[in-house]
Design a protein around this motif. Structure first.
Motif, PDB file in Angstrom:
ATOM      1  N   LEU A 212      10.107   0.495 -10.007  1.00  0.00           N
ATOM      2  CA  LEU A 212      10.728   1.262  -8.930  1.00  0.00           C
ATOM      3  C   LEU A 212       9.997   1.058  -7.613  1.00  0.00           C
ATOM      4  O   LEU A 212      10.634   0.903  -6.567  1.00  0.00           O
ATOM      5  CB  LEU A 212      10.751   2.748  -9.286  1.00  0.00           C
ATOM      6  CG  LEU A 212      11.689   3.160 -10.426  1.00  0.00           C
ATOM      7  CD1 LEU A 212      11.535   4.639 -10.714  1.00  0.00           C
ATOM      8  CD2 LEU A 212      13.133   2.832 -10.086  1.00  0.00           C
ATOM      9  N   ARG A 213       8.684   1.063  -7.645  1.00  0.00           N
ATOM     10  CA  ARG A 213       7.927   0.872  -6.409  1.00  0.00           C
ATOM     11  C   ARG A 213       8.271  -0.463  -5.754  1.00  0.00           C
ATOM     12  O   ARG A 213       8.447  -0.549  -4.534  1.00  0.00           O
ATOM     13  CB  ARG A 213       6.417   0.956  -6.692  1.00  0.00           C
ATOM     14  CG  ARG A 213       5.936   2.367  -6.985  1.00  0.00           C
ATOM     15  CD  ARG A 213       4.423   2.437  -6.915  1.00  0.00           C
ATOM     16  NE  ARG A 213       3.795   1.665  -7.987  1.00  0.00           N
ATOM     17  CZ  ARG A 213       3.505   2.148  -9.189  1.00  0.00           C
ATOM     18  NH1 ARG A 213       3.805   3.407  -9.482  1.00  0.00           N
ATOM     19  NH2 ARG A 213       2.903   1.394 -10.088  1.00  0.00           N
ATOM     20  N   VAL A 214       8.399  -1.498  -6.574  1.00  0.00           N
ATOM     21  CA  VAL A 214       8.711  -2.823  -6.047  1.00  0.00           C
ATOM     22  C   VAL A 214      10.120  -2.853  -5.449  1.00  0.00           C
ATOM     23  O   VAL A 214      10.325  -3.294  -4.309  1.00  0.00           O
ATOM     24  CB  VAL A 214       8.571  -3.893  -7.134  1.00  0.00           C
ATOM     25  CG1 VAL A 214       9.121  -5.237  -6.646  1.00  0.00           C
ATOM     26  CG2 VAL A 214       7.107  -4.048  -7.552  1.00  0.00           C
ATOM     27  N   TYR A 215      11.104  -2.363  -6.198  1.00  0.00           N
ATOM     28  CA  TYR A 215      12.494  -2.479  -5.747  1.00  0.00           C
ATOM     29  C   TYR A 215      12.821  -1.503  -4.626  1.00  0.00           C
ATOM     30  O   TYR A 215      13.604  -1.847  -3.721  1.00  0.00           O
ATOM     31  CB  TYR A 215      13.445  -2.304  -6.936  1.00  0.00           C
ATOM     32  CG  TYR A 215      13.602  -3.566  -7.737  1.00  0.00           C
ATOM     33  CD1 TYR A 215      14.644  -4.447  -7.477  1.00  0.00           C
ATOM     34  CD2 TYR A 215      12.700  -3.899  -8.736  1.00  0.00           C
ATOM     35  CE1 TYR A 215      14.789  -5.621  -8.195  1.00  0.00           C
ATOM     36  CE2 TYR A 215      12.827  -5.068  -9.466  1.00  0.00           C
ATOM     37  CZ  TYR A 215      13.882  -5.928  -9.187  1.00  0.00           C
ATOM     38  OH  TYR A 215      14.014  -7.095  -9.887  1.00  0.00           O
ATOM     39  N   ILE A 216      12.241  -0.305  -4.654  1.00  0.00           N
ATOM     40  CA  ILE A 216      12.444   0.620  -3.537  1.00  0.00           C
ATOM     41  C   ILE A 216      11.817   0.035  -2.279  1.00  0.00           C
ATOM     42  O   ILE A 216      12.376   0.123  -1.177  1.00  0.00           O
ATOM     43  CB  ILE A 216      11.852   2.007  -3.845  1.00  0.00           C
ATOM     44  CG1 ILE A 216      12.667   2.719  -4.929  1.00  0.00           C
ATOM     45  CG2 ILE A 216      11.797   2.859  -2.586  1.00  0.00           C
ATOM     46  CD1 ILE A 216      14.069   3.126  -4.528  1.00  0.00           C
ATOM     47  N   GLY A 217      10.663  -0.611  -2.421  1.00  0.00           N
ATOM     48  CA  GLY A 217      10.034  -1.276  -1.284  1.00  0.00           C
ATOM     49  C   GLY A 217      10.926  -2.359  -0.705  1.00  0.00           C
ATOM     50  O   GLY A 217      11.039  -2.502   0.527  1.00  0.00           O
ATOM     51  N   GLN A 218      11.579  -3.125  -1.576  1.00  0.00           N
ATOM     52  CA  GLN A 218      12.484  -4.177  -1.103  1.00  0.00           C
ATOM     53  C   GLN A 218      13.695  -3.578  -0.395  1.00  0.00           C
ATOM     54  O   GLN A 218      14.143  -4.096   0.644  1.00  0.00           O
ATOM     55  CB  GLN A 218      12.932  -5.035  -2.296  1.00  0.00           C
ATOM     56  CG  GLN A 218      11.801  -5.860  -2.884  1.00  0.00           C
ATOM     57  CD  GLN A 218      12.171  -6.576  -4.178  1.00  0.00           C
ATOM     58  OE1 GLN A 218      11.340  -7.226  -4.784  1.00  0.00           O
ATOM     59  NE2 GLN A 218      13.415  -6.433  -4.613  1.00  0.00           N
ATOM     60  N   LEU A 219      14.225  -2.498  -0.941  1.00  0.00           N
ATOM     61  CA  LEU A 219      15.362  -1.844  -0.296  1.00  0.00           C
ATOM     62  C   LEU A 219      14.980  -1.313   1.081  1.00  0.00           C
ATOM     63  O   LEU A 219      15.746  -1.435   2.043  1.00  0.00           O
ATOM     64  CB  LEU A 219      15.873  -0.695  -1.168  1.00  0.00           C
ATOM     65  CG  LEU A 219      16.757  -1.062  -2.353  1.00  0.00           C
ATOM     66  CD1 LEU A 219      17.014   0.149  -3.233  1.00  0.00           C
ATOM     67  CD2 LEU A 219      18.084  -1.656  -1.880  1.00  0.00           C
ATOM     68  N   ARG A 220      13.793  -0.747   1.198  1.00  0.00           N
ATOM     69  CA  ARG A 220      13.361  -0.229   2.497  1.00  0.00           C
ATOM     70  C   ARG A 220      13.224  -1.355   3.517  1.00  0.00           C
ATOM     71  O   ARG A 220      13.564  -1.173   4.689  1.00  0.00           O
ATOM     72  CB  ARG A 220      12.047   0.528   2.337  1.00  0.00           C
ATOM     73  CG  ARG A 220      12.206   1.896   1.687  1.00  0.00           C
ATOM     74  CD  ARG A 220      10.874   2.518   1.349  1.00  0.00           C
ATOM     75  NE  ARG A 220      11.042   3.907   0.881  1.00  0.00           N
ATOM     76  CZ  ARG A 220      10.119   4.576   0.210  1.00  0.00           C
ATOM     77  NH1 ARG A 220       8.957   3.995  -0.065  1.00  0.00           N
ATOM     78  NH2 ARG A 220      10.347   5.816  -0.174  1.00  0.00           N
ATOM     79  N   GLN A 221      12.740  -2.489   3.076  1.00  0.00           N
ATOM     80  CA  GLN A 221      12.619  -3.628   3.984  1.00  0.00           C
ATOM     81  C   GLN A 221      13.980  -4.052   4.518  1.00  0.00           C
ATOM     82  O   GLN A 221      14.121  -4.449   5.681  1.00  0.00           O
ATOM     83  CB  GLN A 221      11.946  -4.809   3.271  1.00  0.00           C
ATOM     84  CG  GLN A 221      10.470  -4.629   2.978  1.00  0.00           C
ATOM     85  CD  GLN A 221       9.618  -4.628   4.233  1.00  0.00           C
ATOM     86  OE1 GLN A 221       9.982  -5.229   5.253  1.00  0.00           O
ATOM     87  NE2 GLN A 221       8.485  -3.944   4.190  1.00  0.00           N
ATOM     88  N   LYS A 222      15.012  -3.945   3.705  1.00  0.00           N
ATOM     89  CA  LYS A 222      16.346  -4.397   4.096  1.00  0.00           C
ATOM     90  C   LYS A 222      17.168  -3.328   4.818  1.00  0.00           C
ATOM     91  O   LYS A 222      18.059  -3.667   5.618  1.00  0.00           O
ATOM     92  CB  LYS A 222      17.123  -4.870   2.860  1.00  0.00           C
ATOM     93  CG  LYS A 222      16.529  -6.102   2.190  1.00  0.00           C
ATOM     94  CD  LYS A 222      17.350  -6.519   0.985  1.00  0.00           C
ATOM     95  CE  LYS A 222      16.789  -7.795   0.343  1.00  0.00           C
ATOM     96  NZ  LYS A 222      17.610  -8.239  -0.822  1.00  0.00           N
TER      97      LYS A 222
END
Length: 247
Positions: A212-222
């Motif tokens: 979750l930390r990885v994918y939420i981080g990616q979503l925030r970047q986008k």
């Protein structure tokens, strides 16, 4: 406990009438109920009261409130079980208001179907804001409307699986979109780590919070204007994440 136990010989409930939504306050402490009654009345809410779990389920059945504020430490039925009983038949928004502050209690309440969790002592301003979010979500659910969720310049079209920022489409991976879809489908509601991991990756991955930390981080970047200070993909520490439409 049977339905008959919960509906027979109804106990009179304290009720205050105002123009706004009907809020059922469930707490065994009279001073808390008095404080909430006065505060909510001053904001034009209609207040119903119950001092234990049986009264709460009975009131929800008979009075049909628009929102429930629920303490967990009730004298007859644990508040977690009250949530489960209500969720057997109603989607009424439930905000837990409890002195219990452990992550396990928060996760347990949210997993059973509570919309939000506020710990005592609490700010009345924060509680009112969370109530407004829960009531908006309840209205959307009741109307079964709106497949497009808008948060500032971020738009999520759940029917078309289309995500845009400032009108421009954003490409997301399947896992990124699945996470966003779950959060955006319940704006304002805290979704626990376990719920997200189970729905996106499956039961075998419910402890893999690093995903979750990885994918939420990616979503925030986008999706976020400033990924280091997110306005829409909000972390609830130790519990999960929340999609905020109002900042």
């Amino acid at each position: 406990m049977t339905n008959r136990d919960l509906t027979s010989k109804p106990t009179p409930l304290s009720t205050s009438t105002a123009a706004g939504p009907r809020v059922l306050v469930v707490d065994d402490e009279p001073q808390i109920r008095r404080f909430l009654r006065a505060s909510l009345q001053s904001h034009d809410y209609t207040v119903l009261e119950a001092e234990n779990g049986k009264e709460a389920v009975r009131a929800a059945t008979v009075q049909r409130p628009d929102l429930v504020i629920l303490d967990l430490g009730l004298p007859d039925i644990d508040g977690l079980d009250v949530i489960s009983l209500l969720r057997e038949w109603t989607n009424v928004p439930i905000i837990v208001l409890s002195i219990r502050s452990d992550d396990a209690d928060k996760i347990g309440a949210l997993d059973r179907g509570a919309n939000d969790y506020v710990t005592k002592p609490f700010s009345m301003g924060e509680l009112l804001a969370r109530m407004r979010v829960a009531l908006r979500q309840g209205t959307r659910d009741a109307a079964e409307g709106g497949s497009v969720v808008v948060a500032g310049d971020l738009s999520v079209d759940l029917a078309k699986r289309l995500v845009t920022v400032g009108g421009s489409p954003v490409r997301l991976s399947r896992k990124e979109y699945d996470l966003l879809r779950i959060l955006a489908s319940h704006p304002g509601k805290v979704i626990t780590h376990q719920q997200l991991l189970q729905e996106v990756w499956g039961q075998a991955y419910v402890e893999e919070t690093q995903y979750l930390r990885v994918y939420i981080g990616q979503l925030r970047q986008k999706l976020e204007r400033d990924p280091t200070a997110p306005k829409h993909l909000i972390t609830e520490p130790g519990v999960g994440y929340r999609f905020a439409t109002i900042t």
